[in-house]
Design a protein around this motif. Structure first.
Motif, PDB file in Angstrom:
ATOM      1  N   THR A   5       0.808  -1.193   0.067  1.00 25.59           N
ATOM      2  CA  THR A   5       0.074   0.090   0.036  1.00 25.59           C
ATOM      3  C   THR A   5       0.890   1.240  -0.101  1.00 25.59           C
ATOM      4  N   GLY A  50      -5.821  -0.274   5.904  1.00 23.80           N
ATOM      5  CA  GLY A  50      -5.005  -1.126   5.952  1.00 23.80           C
ATOM      6  C   GLY A  50      -4.264  -1.904   7.018  1.00 23.80           C
ATOM      7  N   CYS A  54      -5.104  -5.941   7.851  1.00 21.71           N
ATOM      8  CA  CYS A  54      -4.075  -6.718   7.801  1.00 21.71           C
ATOM      9  C   CYS A  54      -3.722  -7.567   9.276  1.00 21.71           C
ATOM     10  N   LEU A  61       1.336  -6.516   5.718  1.00 21.87           N
ATOM     11  CA  LEU A  61       1.126  -5.190   4.853  1.00 21.87           C
ATOM     12  C   LEU A  61       2.681  -4.358   4.779  1.00 21.87           C
ATOM     13  N   GLU A  63       4.262  -1.145   3.758  1.00 19.30           N
ATOM     14  CA  GLU A  63       3.855   0.155   3.404  1.00 19.30           C
ATOM     15  C   GLU A  63       5.103   1.015   2.400  1.00 19.30           C
ATOM     16  N   TRP A 174     -11.168  -1.802   1.353  1.00 16.48           N
ATOM     17  CA  TRP A 174     -10.582  -3.061   1.937  1.00 16.48           C
ATOM     18  C   TRP A 174     -11.395  -4.054   2.005  1.00 16.48           C
TER      19      TRP A 174
END
Length: 486
Positions: A5, A50, A54, A61, A63, A174
């Motif tokens: 993400t 997120g 997650c 996740l 980032e 999501w």
């Protein structure tokens, strides 16, 4: 599951004289991987939501960088390419991934890139291949192009204007992504071009009722995953500017296509009825004077930094001064030079000051006054829903019964806290002059005795039929009365 993400966003008014470089992103938000704060900004909620999803699912996740610049003019090519390539490099290093979930705006235009989001999404798709889920949350004041639609599996847009729902829509995004990764659904987008451009505040009818119907349909229609209206952004002179409707279904493109067209044609039938009525500066000041009590909120709707203008117009303030109106608080006027002078002078200083109306023609005249510096604040912020919006180093100056907040980072007037953070109690003033088209409404309506929408000067191209577009389509309403005949 491994999910990447990141966020890269700004809203580009291609008519704005204010260029955007990396410093503009750094002034608003530039968070390296893992450094994004717990509180989301307008276009970065997919990152914070997120984290929740997650953690709950036991997924990983990864980032990337999150960058947001307040709306202005064209983004410098080198800046866009640097920020884009930073995220793409992070994605490549994270491979393999099962999904890419992005926070974008949808109206970014960079030098050489009319469709910046289409460019980055196409490059993301090329990196991850055809089978990895790619989705994004976007602002409805944007452009939906064929290029970006082809590169992504689905989009979710904010439904509300003012955009009070950006966290809720990130949760919708999501939810669909998670169900897709678990094999429960297969999202497919259907798009209908409404062949129009308009302004759609959801704080009043008829758009309020229309959006409520979208929510109801999402709950009641089998196979429907999401509905979005892409309002369009009339200050973006790009080839695919305009209003569109998106239906995301569980692999039912016929259902989605029929729904998107039905809703889109309903929007077109109501064209020209959405925006609240606006008055000129003389009428706005008349209303403020006549009001039995305050605060009367005068919204300078077109000198709105949230639409890419400078936020330094003085047309309404000049009228208030000319009429001798007192007990006025103005939030804000963008003038970094005047702020610097006030900081040098210090709190309590009485100084001659020229401020405002420096960025563009038809925005009034600079104000010359002997002012008292009442307060100074570094890195000032106001609330915006669940987030905070910075307006930079700021100075409160006072003269002739008028208090003005001068700011160094452009920001529209989201919330009355922009006054209180400087030491001004907005509830005690007769007149509050603010700069916003409609994002102010949710918070300011709670304290206002009356709200006056004022169209003053010409800082923003708000009449599409008269705007000197070079790239935007000319076969849409209101450029033509019946675009379906063209």
């Amino acid at each position: 599951m491994r999910i990447f993400t990141a966020a890269l966003a700004t809203e580009t008014n291609t008519f704005s004289p204010i260029a955007v470089d990396k410093r503009a992103f750094e002034a608003s938000l530039h968070a390296k991987p893992g450094q994004h704060p717990a509180t989301p900004t307008l276009c970065t909620a997919p990152i914070t939501v997120g984290r929740e999803v997650c953690a709950r699912e036991g997924w990983t996740l990864i980032e990337g960088t999150a960058s947001w610049a307040d709306p202005a003019g064209l983004v410098a090519r080198a800046t866009y390419e640097e920020l884009r390539d930073e995220i793409l490099g992070q994605l490549e290093a994270a491979m393999p991934v099962d999904a890419v979930v992005l926070g974008l705006h949808g109206a970014m235009v960079a030098q050489g890139y009319d469709d910046a989001e289409g460019d980055i999404l196409t490059r993301v798709r090329a990196l991850v291949g055809p089978d990895v889920l790619v989705c994004a949350e976007l602002d409805p004041h944007s452009h939906l192009t064929g290029k970006r639609a082809a590169a992504a599996d689905f989009f979710v847009y904010f439904k509300e204007f003012p955009h009070t729902d950006f966290v809720d829509r990130a949760r919708d995004l999501w939810n669909i992504a998670a169900r897709t990764l678990r094999g429960e659904v297969r999202p497919v987008m259907s798009v209908f071009d409404c062949r129009m451009i308009d302004v759609f505040p959801t704080s009043k009818q008829p758009m309020r009722g229309f959006v409520d119907r979208l929510f109801a349909l999402e709950q009641s229609e089998p196979g429907l995953l999401s509905l979005s209206v892409v309002h369009g952004f009339m200050a973006g002179d790009v080839p695919e500017m305009g209003t569109k409707v998106i239906a995301v279904t569980d692999n039912q493109p016929e259902l989605g296509g029929a729904l998107a067209e039905r809703l889109g044609r309903e929007l077109f039938a109501m064209r020209g009825t959405f925006m609240v009525s606006q008055v000129d500066e003389q009428t706005a000041v008349d209303a403020a004077i006549a009001a039995p009590r305050g605060p009367v909120v005068i919204a300078d709707v077109w000198d709105n930094p949230g639409g890419g203008t400078a936020g330094d117009a003085t047309v309404i303030l000049g009228e208030l001064i000319r009429r001798g109106v007192q007990d006025v608080a103005v939030g804000t006027i963008w003038d970094p030079i005047a702020v610097q002078i006030c900081f040098a002078a210090g709190v309590g200083a009485q100084i001659p000051l020229r401020f405002g109306a420096k960025s563009a023609p038809m925005t009034g005249n600079s104000i010359d006054a002997v002012v008292t510096v009442k307060a100074l604040r570094n890195n000032a912020e106001m609330r915006f829903g669940e987030s905070f919006a910075p307006f930079g180093d700021a100075a409160w100056v006072s003269f002739d019964g008028i208090d003005v907040i001068l700011n160094s980072t452009r920001a529209q007037s989201f919330d009355p806290s922009l006054f209180s953070v400087m030491g001004i109690d907005p509830t005690l003033r007769k007149v509050l002059l603010i700069k916003s088209t409609n994002h102010f409404y949710d918070s300011f309506s709670r304290i206002a005795s009356e709200i006056v929408y004022c169209s003053a000067g010409k800082p923003y191209p708000n009449r599409p039929a008269e705007t000197d577009y070079r790239k935007a389509p000319r076969n849409i309403w209101p450029m033509v009365e019946d675009p379906w005949a063209h």
